[in-house]
Every structure is written in C-alpha cells, then in structure tokens.
Design a protein around this motif. Structure first.
Motif, PDB file in Angstrom:
ATOM      1  N   LYS A 285       0.844  -1.223   0.138  1.00 58.46           N
ATOM      2  CA  LYS A 285       0.002   0.098  -0.114  1.00 58.46           C
ATOM      3  C   LYS A 285       0.732   1.321   0.058  1.00 58.46           C
ATOM      4  CE  LYS A 285      -3.897  -2.455   2.689  1.00 58.46           C
ATOM      5  NZ  LYS A 285      -4.623  -2.338   3.813  1.00 58.46           N
ATOM      6  N   ALA A 286       1.785   1.098   0.726  1.00 52.03           N
ATOM      7  CA  ALA A 286       2.938   2.337   1.089  1.00 52.03           C
ATOM      8  C   ALA A 286       3.530   2.529  -0.390  1.00 52.03           C
ATOM      9  CB  ALA A 286       3.931   2.242   2.002  1.00 52.03           C
ATOM     10  N   TYR A 287       3.972   1.699  -1.025  1.00 52.82           N
ATOM     11  CA  TYR A 287       4.691   1.587  -2.199  1.00 52.82           C
ATOM     12  C   TYR A 287       3.775   2.288  -3.392  1.00 52.82           C
ATOM     13  CZ  TYR A 287       6.735   0.014  -6.720  1.00 52.82           C
ATOM     14  OH  TYR A 287       7.161   0.125  -7.802  1.00 52.82           O
ATOM     15  N   HIS A 288       2.594   1.789  -3.391  1.00 54.04           N
ATOM     16  CA  HIS A 288       1.636   2.243  -4.581  1.00 54.04           C
ATOM     17  C   HIS A 288       1.446   3.815  -4.207  1.00 54.04           C
ATOM     18  CE1 HIS A 288       0.930  -1.471  -6.124  1.00 54.04           C
ATOM     19  NE2 HIS A 288       0.370  -2.120  -5.522  1.00 54.04           N
ATOM     20  N   ILE A 289       1.441   4.369  -3.178  1.00 58.20           N
ATOM     21  CA  ILE A 289       1.255   5.762  -2.917  1.00 58.20           C
ATOM     22  C   ILE A 289       2.333   6.554  -3.712  1.00 58.20           C
ATOM     23  CG2 ILE A 289       1.263   7.536  -1.321  1.00 58.20           C
ATOM     24  CD1 ILE A 289       0.149   5.752   0.808  1.00 58.20           C
ATOM     25  N   TYR A 290       3.589   6.122  -3.625  1.00 54.19           N
ATOM     26  CA  TYR A 290       4.968   6.689  -4.354  1.00 54.19           C
ATOM     27  C   TYR A 290       4.897   6.431  -5.588  1.00 54.19           C
ATOM     28  CZ  TYR A 290       5.552   8.425   0.533  1.00 54.19           C
ATOM     29  OH  TYR A 290       5.293   9.056   1.651  1.00 54.19           O
ATOM     30  N   GLU A 291       4.366   5.378  -6.190  1.00 55.55           N
ATOM     31  CA  GLU A 291       4.609   4.735  -7.338  1.00 55.55           C
ATOM     32  C   GLU A 291       3.988   5.781  -8.554  1.00 55.55           C
ATOM     33  OE1 GLU A 291       2.272   1.451  -8.419  1.00 55.55           O
ATOM     34  OE2 GLU A 291       3.700   0.559  -9.797  1.00 55.55           O
ATOM     35  N   PRO A 292       4.997   5.943  -9.547  1.00 52.60           N
ATOM     36  CA  PRO A 292       4.722   7.235 -10.537  1.00 52.60           C
ATOM     37  C   PRO A 292       3.060   6.766 -11.239  1.00 52.60           C
ATOM     38  CG  PRO A 292       6.845   6.261 -10.846  1.00 52.60           C
ATOM     39  CD  PRO A 292       6.277   5.455  -9.808  1.00 52.60           C
TER      40      PRO A 292
END
Length: 298
Positions: free
Chosen positions: A291-298
């Motif tokens: 979830k955290a990764y998807h927040i910052y994913e371009p």
C-alpha cells in the motif's frame, strides 16, 4: 485544590530525592515546607502526606529510628515494579533541575513536548487515590463533538509521549483506554467505586503492545524476527516488547499479541526488520508495505 495537593506530594518527593541517602530530619522537612508554602507543617500533616505518597506513587519514605532521619526506601518502594519507581523519581529530579536552571541554561536544554497529561493527569490520579467515579467529556479523533462518559479510573499508562486512562466504562460495561489529549473536561461525580482486588495494569498489558487491551480469548503469539546487525544493536538496548529474547546475532523472538499498534511498530523499522513467523503477520506487513509503495509509485 486537588492539583495543589498532588503538587505538594511531588514537592516532598523532590525534597527527599535531593537529600539522597542522608535523608532529612522532620525539622528539616518542616523548614523546607515553610520556605516553599509560607505556612507551618505539623508532624501529623507530614505523616498523612507520606501515606498518600505511598498510595499514589508507590514511593515509601521510611524513618531510621537510630538517627530520626527520613529517606526514600528503594528496597520497599513499589517492590513489584522498581523500574517504574526509579523512572518516577528520575523524572521528578529532572523536572526539578529544569525548573531551577531554565534561566541559567536557557538555549542549552531541549526537551520534547508531551501533548497530553499536563492538564488532567493530576485530577485523574487523585480520583484513583480516592476511588472516585469521574465524568469525562471525551472527543474521539473521528468525532466533531465530545461525548459524556462515566468511568472508574483504575490506572494511568504512558505510551509514546501520551498518557492514557485505563478505566471501567459504565456505558460500555467493560475496560477501556482513554487518551488524555482527547479529554475535554473532567468532573468528579462525588460517587465512589470498588477497586477490583489484585488489579495490576502491567499484568493487564503484559501480552499486548502499547495501549491496546487484549480482546476476550485473544492469546499472545510467538513472533520471530530478523534484523540488520545495526538494528539488532538498537533492539538489544530498546526491546520491542518485554518478552523479547535474542536467539542469534540478528534474530529475536517475542511472545506478544500482534495488534495494530505492534504492526505499526514493525512497519516503522522498514527494510531493517523482517518478520519470519507467524506467516499471517508476515503477510499483513507485506500488504501494508505494498500500500505504501503504491502511494509513491509514478
């Protein structure tokens, strides 16, 4: 009135902390009191305050009959929880030094601000001493207005710079925790409650993490983790949980209920910590990191 009384208890504890092992005679205590409050201090008042300090803080002030000097008895004070007593005494000492030296040490002492506990901690602790039922005006984070609660304050607990009240809720008919920074107002009701025999707040949270109360039937689980070498050194000094044991150069085991607070603590360590077991907890962390990764994913 309540806050003034507890402040006087704190003043007495500070006086004995500063006196150290030599202690104080009654006349020395009386002179300190008269110098601070500009009023006489009868022996009976001192004895009553000394008894209240035992009940409220678990700090025992004994008298050496050979010298007639009073001092804090560390062997008797809060014998079931010496670390808490030492923490309390050290806190009083530091607060006293900061108060006395704030002008001379201006710009040289930095402390973190604790957002709660300053306003309502003393009246809540006095209610605990008196077994007095309190009426709270309590505002949850999601609420726009405060709700009235009637509680039996059993204990207070500090966790991550916040004070919490552990209490029996008449509305919920069970134990609840209340963050003091969400309390809007506290009023004594004039009614009293019967304290449960043998209640121990440390035992209550023994298998839990933070301020999450164990739910009915909830049992602690064996949690195995692996860390980096650097993180292992930190965890050795500041364990995640009292049950933590080191089983290898970078491996630890804990027996704890993996509640949301514990999950948040594990996430805080990022890639420096890996949960090996149980698999369910491992999957929970993996999903949270996704979830955290998807927040910052371009």
């Amino acid at each position: 009135m309540v806050s003034e009384l507890v402040e006087k208890y704190v003043f007495l504890v500070q006086a004995f902390v500063e006196a150290g092992e030599n202690g104080l005679t009654l006349s020395q205590v009386q002179r300190k009191w008269e110098g601070r409050y500009n009023q006489p201090y009868p022996r009976r008042s001192f004895i009553n305050h000394r008894d209240a300090i035992v009940d409220l803080f678990g700090i025992v002030i004994t008298c050496d009959r050979r010298t007639n000097r009073y001092r804090i008895d560390r062997s008797e004070s809060a014998i079931d929880n010496r670390e808490a007593t030492d923490y309390l005494i050290n806190t009083f000492t530091v607060n006293s030094l900061l108060t006395l030296g704030k002008e001379r040490l201006s710009g040289r002492v930095a402390v973190e601000d604790v957002p709660s506990g300053q306003t309502f901690l003393i009246p809540v602790m006095q209610a605990m001493l008196d077994n007095s039922i309190l009426s709270l005006q309590y505002k949850k984070y999601q609420s726009t207005q405060a709700d009235a609660r009637r509680i039996h304050p059993y204990a207070v607990k500090e966790f991550e710079k916040r004070w919490y009240i552990v209490a029996y809720s008449e509305e919920a008919k069970g134990l609840r925790t209340y963050a003091m920074d969400r309390v809007v107002a506290v009023e004594p009701t004039g009614e009293h409650f019967q304290m449960p025999k043998g209640f121990d707040v440390d035992a209550l949270f023994e298998a839990s993490y933070g301020i999450y109360l164990p739910e009915p039937g909830q049992k602690p689980q064996l949690v195995k983790i692996r860390t980096t070498e650097r993180e292992a050194a930190y965890l050795e000094d500041l364990p995640l949980h009292p049950s933590q044991l080191r089983t290898g150069p970078t491996e630890f085991v804990l027996r704890v209920i993996p509640n949301p607070g514990f999950v948040m603590e594990l996430l805080r360590h990022g890639d420096r910590l890996e949960v090996l077991e149980p698999q369910e907890l491992r999957e929970t962390l993996k999903e949270e990191f996704k979830k955290a990764y998807h927040i910052y994913e371009p």
